[in-house]
Design a protein around this motif. Structure first.
Motif, mmCIF file in Angstrom:
data_model
loop_
_atom_site.group_PDB
_atom_site.id
_atom_site.type_symbol
_atom_site.label_atom_id
_atom_site.label_comp_id
_atom_site.label_asym_id
_atom_site.label_seq_id
_atom_site.Cartn_x
_atom_site.Cartn_y
_atom_site.Cartn_z
ATOM 1 N N ARG A 181 0.824 -1.214 0.000
ATOM 2 C CA ARG A 181 0.000 0.000 0.000
ATOM 3 C C ARG A 181 0.854 1.258 0.000
ATOM 4 O O ARG A 181 0.461 2.278 -0.550
ATOM 5 C CB ARG A 181 -0.959 -0.019 1.188
ATOM 6 N N SER B 269 -12.695 4.670 -4.581
ATOM 7 C CA SER B 269 -12.323 3.376 -4.004
ATOM 8 C C SER B 269 -10.840 3.317 -3.689
ATOM 9 O O SER B 269 -10.432 2.719 -2.688
ATOM 10 C CB SER B 269 -12.681 2.248 -4.970
ATOM 11 N N ASP C 36 -8.866 5.741 -2.767
ATOM 12 C CA ASP C 36 -8.617 6.463 -1.514
ATOM 13 C C ASP C 36 -9.009 5.620 -0.306
ATOM 14 O O ASP C 36 -8.255 5.516 0.667
ATOM 15 C CB ASP C 36 -9.370 7.794 -1.491
ATOM 16 N N SER C 37 -10.201 5.020 -0.348
ATOM 17 C CA SER C 37 -10.629 4.221 0.808
ATOM 18 C C SER C 37 -9.776 2.970 0.952
ATOM 19 O O SER C 37 -9.504 2.518 2.067
ATOM 20 C CB SER C 37 -12.123 3.878 0.725
ATOM 21 N N PHE C 38 -9.312 2.408 -0.156
ATOM 22 C CA PHE C 38 -8.421 1.245 -0.119
ATOM 23 C C PHE C 38 -7.113 1.594 0.593
ATOM 24 O O PHE C 38 -6.647 0.861 1.466
ATOM 25 C CB PHE C 38 -8.150 0.784 -1.551
ATOM 26 N N ASP D 211 -7.645 2.129 4.456
ATOM 27 C CA ASP D 211 -8.335 1.064 5.186
ATOM 28 C C ASP D 211 -7.419 0.384 6.198
ATOM 29 O O ASP D 211 -6.487 -0.329 5.821
ATOM 30 C CB ASP D 211 -8.868 0.028 4.197
ATOM 31 N N ARG E 196 -8.459 -4.475 3.560
ATOM 32 C CA ARG E 196 -9.310 -5.276 2.678
ATOM 33 C C ARG E 196 -8.911 -5.042 1.229
ATOM 34 O O ARG E 196 -8.355 -3.993 0.888
ATOM 35 C CB ARG E 196 -10.775 -4.929 2.912
ATOM 36 N N PHE F 211 -8.849 -4.247 -2.838
ATOM 37 C CA PHE F 211 -9.409 -3.136 -3.608
ATOM 38 C C PHE F 211 -10.820 -3.455 -4.079
ATOM 39 O O PHE F 211 -11.706 -2.597 -4.046
ATOM 40 C CB PHE F 211 -8.516 -2.793 -4.804
ATOM 41 N N HIS G 28 -13.169 -5.032 -2.731
ATOM 42 C CA HIS G 28 -14.129 -4.761 -1.658
ATOM 43 C C HIS G 28 -14.541 -3.285 -1.673
ATOM 44 O O HIS G 28 -15.730 -2.952 -1.611
ATOM 45 C CB HIS G 28 -13.521 -5.129 -0.295
ATOM 46 N N HIS G 29 -13.551 -2.403 -1.756
ATOM 47 C CA HIS G 29 -13.831 -0.959 -1.741
ATOM 48 C C HIS G 29 -14.558 -0.524 -3.010
ATOM 49 O O HIS G 29 -15.459 0.311 -2.960
ATOM 50 C CB HIS G 29 -12.530 -0.183 -1.552
ATOM 51 N N GLN H 17 -18.165 -1.586 -2.699
ATOM 52 C CA GLN H 17 -18.891 -0.687 -1.795
ATOM 53 C C GLN H 17 -19.242 0.624 -2.502
ATOM 54 O O GLN H 17 -20.350 1.133 -2.362
ATOM 55 C CB GLN H 17 -18.067 -0.392 -0.550
ATOM 56 N N SER H 18 -18.294 1.161 -3.253
ATOM 57 C CA SER H 18 -18.547 2.405 -3.990
ATOM 58 C C SER H 18 -19.632 2.199 -5.036
ATOM 59 O O SER H 18 -20.501 3.055 -5.220
ATOM 60 C CB SER H 18 -17.260 2.900 -4.662
#
Length: 194
Positions: free
Chosen positions: A102, A164, A166-168, A171, A175, A177, A179-180, A183-184
């Motif tokens: 990451r 996604s 950014d949230s990945f 996190d 989790r 990518f 997954h994010h 969700q998006s």
């Protein structure tokens, strides 16, 4: 033997790109030379130029392509029969191995955001592949669907990718990518009433 050579080439290419990213993150795109990059990657200058014609290309790395079998399945209306879900399935492999470090991915993001030339180059690459995906959407949905609608679908997908990513990176549970992204996509569908 051929697969081994391809794997070796891919590994060398990724190593050079990682070194180019580190140098860009530390010194900026203009703060190092191709000789510096060759030394950091521990390859000869000639080898470096066999992989990449310049720093910009080395930092961005080899651009992924859509899988022909995936394109055929998408154009035939699959795999799920839902345009946005099928677009997700088509383009997610372009991200490659998202289990990568990451910090390396964050470094890539910083390099892109701090170097306008890199942003311009990545935008050109994005435009090229998005035109291909738009053509695949029109081929799948029919000419009545239109390029304008296909462009909107691809633009939505790009925005979801950005959110996604950014949230990945942020996190704490690490989790994947996908997954994010899922969700998006669910959030977007809810917001748009789709």
């Amino acid at each position: 033997m051929i697969k081994s050579a391809k794997r070796d080439r891919a590994a060398t290419s990724q190593h050079i790109t990682l070194c180019a990213l580190r140098l860009t993150d530390e010194h900026g795109l203009d703060g190092f030379t191709m000789d510096d990059l060759a030394a950091a990657a521990e390859v000869s200058r000639r080898t470096l130029f066999n992989y990449f014609p310049g720093k910009l290309d080395a930092v961005l790395g080899e651009w992924p392509t859509l899988d022909d079998d995936d394109v055929d399945e998408f154009r035939a209306g699959g795999p799920a029969g839902d345009l946005l879900l099928d677009l997700r399935t088509l383009v997610l492999p372009l991200l490659g191995d998202t289990s990568a470090d990451r910090e390396m991915l964050a470094m890539s993001r910083r390099a892109l955001r701090s170097n306008p030339r890199l942003m311009g180059a990545i935008h050109e690459r994005y435009e090229a592949i998005s035109h291909d995906v738009i053509d695949h959407v029109v081929a799948r949905e029919g000419s009545g669907f239109g390029k304008a609608n296909a462009k909107i679908a691809v633009t939505i997908l790009a925005a979801l990718f950005d959110a996604s990513f950014d949230s990945f990176l942020d996190d704490p549970r690490m989790r994947p990518f996908a997954h994010h992204f899922d969700q998006s996509l669910t959030t977007a569908r809810s917001l748009l009433g789709a």
